[in-house]
Enzyme design. Structure first.
Site, mmCIF file in Angstrom:
data_model
loop_
_atom_site.group_PDB
_atom_site.id
_atom_site.type_symbol
_atom_site.label_atom_id
_atom_site.label_comp_id
_atom_site.label_asym_id
_atom_site.label_seq_id
_atom_site.Cartn_x
_atom_site.Cartn_y
_atom_site.Cartn_z
ATOM 1 N N GLY A 115 8.989 -22.971 32.256
ATOM 2 C CA GLY A 115 7.598 -23.476 32.870
ATOM 3 C C GLY A 115 6.934 -23.776 31.683
ATOM 4 O O GLY A 115 7.347 -24.215 30.666
ATOM 5 N N ASN A 116 5.500 -23.884 31.911
ATOM 6 C CA ASN A 116 4.621 -24.437 30.848
ATOM 7 C C ASN A 116 3.383 -23.721 31.099
ATOM 8 O O ASN A 116 2.987 -22.928 32.255
ATOM 9 C CB ASN A 116 4.392 -25.964 30.764
ATOM 10 C CG ASN A 116 3.904 -26.446 32.042
ATOM 11 O OD1 ASN A 116 2.906 -26.268 32.646
ATOM 12 N ND2 ASN A 116 4.596 -27.250 32.918
ATOM 13 N N ARG A 117 2.383 -24.031 30.155
ATOM 14 C CA ARG A 117 1.061 -23.133 30.185
ATOM 15 C C ARG A 117 -0.074 -23.958 31.016
ATOM 16 O O ARG A 117 -1.164 -23.415 30.890
ATOM 17 C CB ARG A 117 0.539 -23.013 28.821
ATOM 18 C CG ARG A 117 1.763 -22.310 27.754
ATOM 19 C CD ARG A 117 1.237 -22.531 26.394
ATOM 20 N NE ARG A 117 -0.300 -21.932 26.205
ATOM 21 C CZ ARG A 117 -0.904 -21.906 25.239
ATOM 22 N NH1 ARG A 117 -0.542 -22.692 24.094
ATOM 23 N NH2 ARG A 117 -2.094 -21.436 25.153
#
Length: 400
Positions: free
Chosen positions: A204-206
């Site tokens: 995923g990412n932030r």
């Protein structure tokens, strides 16, 4: 300090208007509550008088010397009706004036916002939809109801949005934003996608979705019908927007193509994962006795922004991309962004410098808006809602 009229019509969600009243008064605004007779079956006049510090009346023949049926609307800076039943929407659309609230709606020169709440069948009825469309054509802001638990065991679209989100939307309207998106459908993606390795782990990412939700909030205030395709966002839903929830990049891709089919503008503020595992493992991947980590083969995800640009057959929708960039030895942030803008073919590219963890998960941001027509607009550090309005300003110029 603004003079606000809080209209309360006769639905079970009337009790939630007390929280709205508190939010306005605690922020320094003067609020006059104008309930309908039927709403007093749910919340009595004494409650509204105690919380607002102002007298409450429902009819036009009380305190006739004050000419309240004219004066209240004339002096208001904002009229907010929450909850707004199907009945009050119908009366407002057709100019009926049989009580103090409907007279106030006819005499108001200020912005008017309705926060509907009713059963799903009532909201979906062609008569209600026609009334809502008519009100929106006149520049009235009619928020989309939320989806959730209704009265009894029923669940569906028709729930009153959270009071805090109605309050935020009302403040945006109160600022006097132009209704330059009225009658238009805009689609915003928000958040970050997840690509699962196994039932527990994912890539995923932030991205928190804050900028996407700010874009939705700003578009609602400017009169648009707003669809938000939200990828794993854990924020309160922006009042007035339709939320479509997704998880993976493929989910996001599918829903964006569906929503963009009749859109006038599309803003890809979400952060889709560039890669996904080639295979999903049905059981949790275990550690091995020899301590050797498993090899995970990745494949590239489709480029949703590029596909959306390629799918349009006319100048609509206007398409906005986002670029979260860091500079490197090869090029600066802006140089990377210009190359991306040329490669994607979108109309606008919003460039965020995300070096050292900037932007992600924060309430404030700075950006540069690059146009395919070589325009450059720098937005200084500040609230994300301010950047959102700058983006819509740029979109409106290209819609014209």
């Amino acid at each position: 300090m603004a003079e606000i009229v809080l209209g309360v019509s006769g639905g079970i969600a009337s009790y939630k208007a007390a929280e709205l009243l508190r939010l306005f008064t605690e922020s320094g605004h003067s609020v006059r509550v104008v309930p309908t007779v039927s709403s007093l079956h749910f919340v009595g006049a004494a409650t509204w008088e105690a919380l607002s510090g102002k007298p409450v009346q429902t009819g036009v023949f009380e305190h006739v010397d004050e000419v309240a049926h004219v004066r209240i609307g004339q002096h208001a800076d904002l009229v907010l009706v929450a909850p707004a039943t199907a009945n009050i929407l119908a009366k407002a659309a057709h100019g009926l004036a049989d009580d103090l609230l409907t007279n106030t709606l006819l005499t108001a020169h200020c912005p008017v916002v309705f926060a509907p709440a009713m059963h799903t069948e009532m909201w979906n009825h062609p008569a209600t939809q026609a009334n809502v469309a008519l009100l929106r054509e006149r520049g009235v802001v009619v928020l989309e109801p939320a989806v959730g638990r209704l009265t009894g065991v029923d669940t569906g679209k028709g729930r009153l949005p959270a009071p805090a989100e109605i309050y935020a939307a009302a403040l945006q309207v109160l600022e006097g934003r132009p209704q330059d998106l009225t009658g238009l459908h805009v689609v915003v993606s928000a958040g970050g996608t997840r690509e699962y390795l196994d039932p527990v782990r994912f890539l995923g990412n932030r991205s928190s979705g804050r900028q996407g939700y700010a874009l939705a909030e700003a578009a609602v205030a400017r009169g648009a019908r707003v669809t938000v395709v939200a990828a794993n966002v854990a924020l309160p839903d922006p009042a007035g927007a339709e939320i479509v929830r997704v998880v993976s990049t493929e989910d996001l891709r599918e829903q964006m193509h569906l929503a963009a089919a009749d859109a006038d503008a599309v803003v890809m503020a979400a952060a889709p994962a560039d890669f996904r595992p080639a295979e999903f493992v049905e059981a949790k991947i275990k550690k091995t006795a020899d301590g050797v980590a498993p090899d995970i083969h990745l494949v590239e995800n489709p480029d949703i922004l590029l596909e959306l640009v390629g799918a349009r057959t006319s100048k609509r929708p206007v398409i906005v991309g986002f670029a979260a960039e860091t500079g490197d030895a090869r090029a600066s942030v802006i140089e990377h962004a210009r190359a991306k803008l040329a490669r994607k073919g979108c109309d606008l590219l919003v460039v965020n410098d995300v070096s050292a963890g900037k932007v992600f998960g924060q309430d404030e941001s700075e950006a540069v808006i690059l146009g395919a027509d070589q325009t450059v607009e720098e937005i200084s550090y500040g609230p994300k809602i301010r950047l959102a309005h700058a983006i819509w300003d740029a979109v409106v110029q290209r819609l014209d």
